[in-house]
Design a protein around this motif. Structure first.
Motif, PDB file in Angstrom:
ATOM      1  N   ARG A  77      -4.647  -1.181 -14.864  1.00 36.30           N
ATOM      2  CA  ARG A  77      -5.229  -1.397 -13.544  1.00 36.30           C
ATOM      3  C   ARG A  77      -4.118  -1.553 -12.515  1.00 36.30           C
ATOM      4  O   ARG A  77      -2.963  -1.811 -12.862  1.00 36.30           O
ATOM      5  N   THR A  78      -4.490  -1.406 -11.260  1.00 35.21           N
ATOM      6  CA  THR A  78      -3.591  -1.719 -10.156  1.00 35.21           C
ATOM      7  C   THR A  78      -3.878  -3.142  -9.715  1.00 35.21           C
ATOM      8  O   THR A  78      -5.028  -3.500  -9.419  1.00 35.21           O
ATOM      9  N   LEU A  79      -2.847  -3.977  -9.711  1.00 40.98           N
ATOM     10  CA  LEU A  79      -3.030  -5.368  -9.318  1.00 40.98           C
ATOM     11  C   LEU A  79      -3.507  -5.419  -7.869  1.00 40.98           C
ATOM     12  O   LEU A  79      -2.919  -4.783  -6.992  1.00 40.98           O
ATOM     13  N   PRO A  80      -4.572  -6.154  -7.580  1.00 44.40           N
ATOM     14  CA  PRO A  80      -5.086  -6.191  -6.209  1.00 44.40           C
ATOM     15  C   PRO A  80      -4.147  -6.942  -5.268  1.00 44.40           C
ATOM     16  O   PRO A  80      -3.381  -7.808  -5.689  1.00 44.40           O
ATOM     17  N   TYR A 124       0.810  -1.221   0.000  1.00 43.19           N
ATOM     18  CA  TYR A 124       0.000   0.000   0.000  1.00 43.19           C
ATOM     19  C   TYR A 124       0.841   1.268   0.000  1.00 43.19           C
ATOM     20  O   TYR A 124       0.346   2.347  -0.360  1.00 43.19           O
ATOM     21  N   THR A 125       2.099   1.168   0.371  1.00 40.76           N
ATOM     22  CA  THR A 125       2.977   2.343   0.305  1.00 40.76           C
ATOM     23  C   THR A 125       3.763   2.415  -0.997  1.00 40.76           C
ATOM     24  O   THR A 125       4.503   3.375  -1.217  1.00 40.76           O
ATOM     25  N   HIS A 126       3.621   1.403  -1.851  1.00 42.26           N
ATOM     26  CA  HIS A 126       4.302   1.398  -3.149  1.00 42.26           C
ATOM     27  C   HIS A 126       3.331   0.964  -4.259  1.00 42.26           C
ATOM     28  O   HIS A 126       3.687   0.180  -5.139  1.00 42.26           O
ATOM     29  N   LEU A 127       2.115   1.477  -4.208  1.00 43.85           N
ATOM     30  CA  LEU A 127       1.095   1.041  -5.167  1.00 43.85           C
ATOM     31  C   LEU A 127       1.519   1.267  -6.620  1.00 43.85           C
ATOM     32  O   LEU A 127       1.112   0.516  -7.510  1.00 43.85           O
ATOM     33  N   GLU A 128       2.359   2.290  -6.843  1.00 49.82           N
ATOM     34  CA  GLU A 128       2.773   2.579  -8.219  1.00 49.82           C
ATOM     35  C   GLU A 128       3.537   1.421  -8.845  1.00 49.82           C
ATOM     36  O   GLU A 128       3.592   1.279 -10.065  1.00 49.82           O
ATOM     37  N   ARG A 129       4.142   0.561  -8.005  1.00 47.40           N
ATOM     38  CA  ARG A 129       4.897  -0.577  -8.519  1.00 47.40           C
ATOM     39  C   ARG A 129       3.992  -1.723  -8.963  1.00 47.40           C
ATOM     40  O   ARG A 129       4.467  -2.688  -9.572  1.00 47.40           O
ATOM     41  N   PHE A 130       2.722  -1.626  -8.646  1.00 49.45           N
ATOM     42  CA  PHE A 130       1.816  -2.735  -8.917  1.00 49.45           C
ATOM     43  C   PHE A 130       0.772  -2.369  -9.963  1.00 49.45           C
ATOM     44  O   PHE A 130      -0.265  -3.011 -10.062  1.00 49.45           O
ATOM     45  N   ARG A 131       1.082  -1.343 -10.755  1.00 54.70           N
ATOM     46  CA  ARG A 131       0.187  -0.965 -11.842  1.00 54.70           C
ATOM     47  C   ARG A 131       0.494  -1.810 -13.070  1.00 54.70           C
ATOM     48  O   ARG A 131       1.645  -1.950 -13.480  1.00 54.70           O
ATOM     49  N   SER A 132      -0.537  -2.375 -13.627  1.00 57.70           N
ATOM     50  CA  SER A 132      -0.409  -3.177 -14.847  1.00 57.70           C
ATOM     51  C   SER A 132      -0.877  -2.319 -16.023  1.00 57.70           C
ATOM     52  O   SER A 132      -2.007  -1.801 -16.002  1.00 57.70           O
TER      53      SER A 132
END
Length: 280
Positions: A242-245, A126-134
């Motif tokens: 999307r952001t990977l859940p 949750y503190t690095h959400l940008e890394r989990f964008r697809s």
């Protein structure tokens, strides 16, 4: 046996893709320096308290030996490379055993760190959400007609006419795309109905990417030319950015963070070990 011979063999291959005996003077100096450093690390690691009781699986040396032998065209080339390095088969096996023991000790040190827990991994997520964008991807199919002036049906005019006929048929009946690809496409993807897969930006020729990402879902393109020839594209499905859940990444993220922690622990342990060895 030259105690550095094994590491010189390995460094010559990894740094320059050469046998030790084929190195230029400057390359040989670089290889020698790397080999000396590896030998220092080996001595320090195998002399550490953490090395006590570490042993290898019986087949580990055989597997490593075969991996090195497989680099060479034939057994004679392998033996020549060993001769250049001043090694015999037995010497190589002994050196491989020591190198594998070093790896085993390092793995033991890394395994001392506790695994990253779910809460810690979730905080990281949750503190690095940008890394989990697809990024947006598009499931694409294509039909290719190549241009080849030595073949009557593939001269530019004929190829352009053929792809135009295919495009007109598919404009009326897009559902026939897979069948038409198998029948007419000159790309290996024809065997799978022209399927290119889920394509993000940056994977295709620029001409094809521009057309594909302008299509609506289910739409077939007009003919487009690339350096391969003429294409017709189908945008079969659009997968929005999307952001990977969390649930989708939780397990792999915990594994990755634990591995990073393990590597960090190993690196710090080795730095301390080498500093102590230097002082001694």
């Amino acid at each position: 046996m030259n105690p550095l011979a094994y590491y010189e063999l390995q460094a010559a291959h990894s740094l320059f893709g050469k046998a030790a005996g084929a190195l230029e003077a400057g390359e040989a100096r670089k290889v020698r320096a790397v080999a000396e450093r590896y030998a220092e690390i080996e001595a320090a690691v195998l002399g550490s308290a953490e090395a006590r009781g570490v042993c290898l699986q019986p087949e580990a040396i055989d597997d490593a030996f075969e991996e090195i032998r497989a680099r060479y065209e034939d057994p004679a080339a392998f033996d020549d490379a060993l001769d250049d390095a001043g090694l015999r088969h037995g010497d190589l096996r002994t050196a491989l055993g020591r190198s594998l023991l070093v790896e085993a000790v390092m793995a033991r040190v890394g395994a001392r760190v506790p695994p990253v827990g779910e809460t810690e991994a979730e905080i990281f997520y949750y503190t690095h959400l940008e890394r989990f964008r697809s990024p947006e991807t598009r499931t694409a199919r294509h039909i290719l007609i190549t241009i080849n002036d030595t073949l009557a049906d593939n001269r530019r005019e004929a190829a352009e006419r053929r792809i135009g006929e295919i495009a007109r048929r598919l404009a009326a009946r897009p559902a026939r795309f897979g069948e038409q690809a198998m029948k007419h496409s000159e790309c290996p993807t024809a065997l799978n109905g022209g399927l290119l897969g889920d394509m993000p930006r940056g994977q295709l020729y620029p001409e094809l990417e521009a057309v594909l990402f302008a299509l609506r879902e289910g739409e077939v393109s007009a003919p487009v030319e690339s350096e391969l020839g003429f294409h017709v594209l189908l945008c079969e499905r659009i997968h929005a950015e999307r952001t990977l859940p969390w649930a989708e990444v939780a397990e792999s993220l915990r594994t990755r963070l634990t591995e990073e922690r393990s590597r960090r622990e190993t690196r710090l342990w080795l730095q301390g070990l080498m500093a102590t060895a230097t002082v001694s």
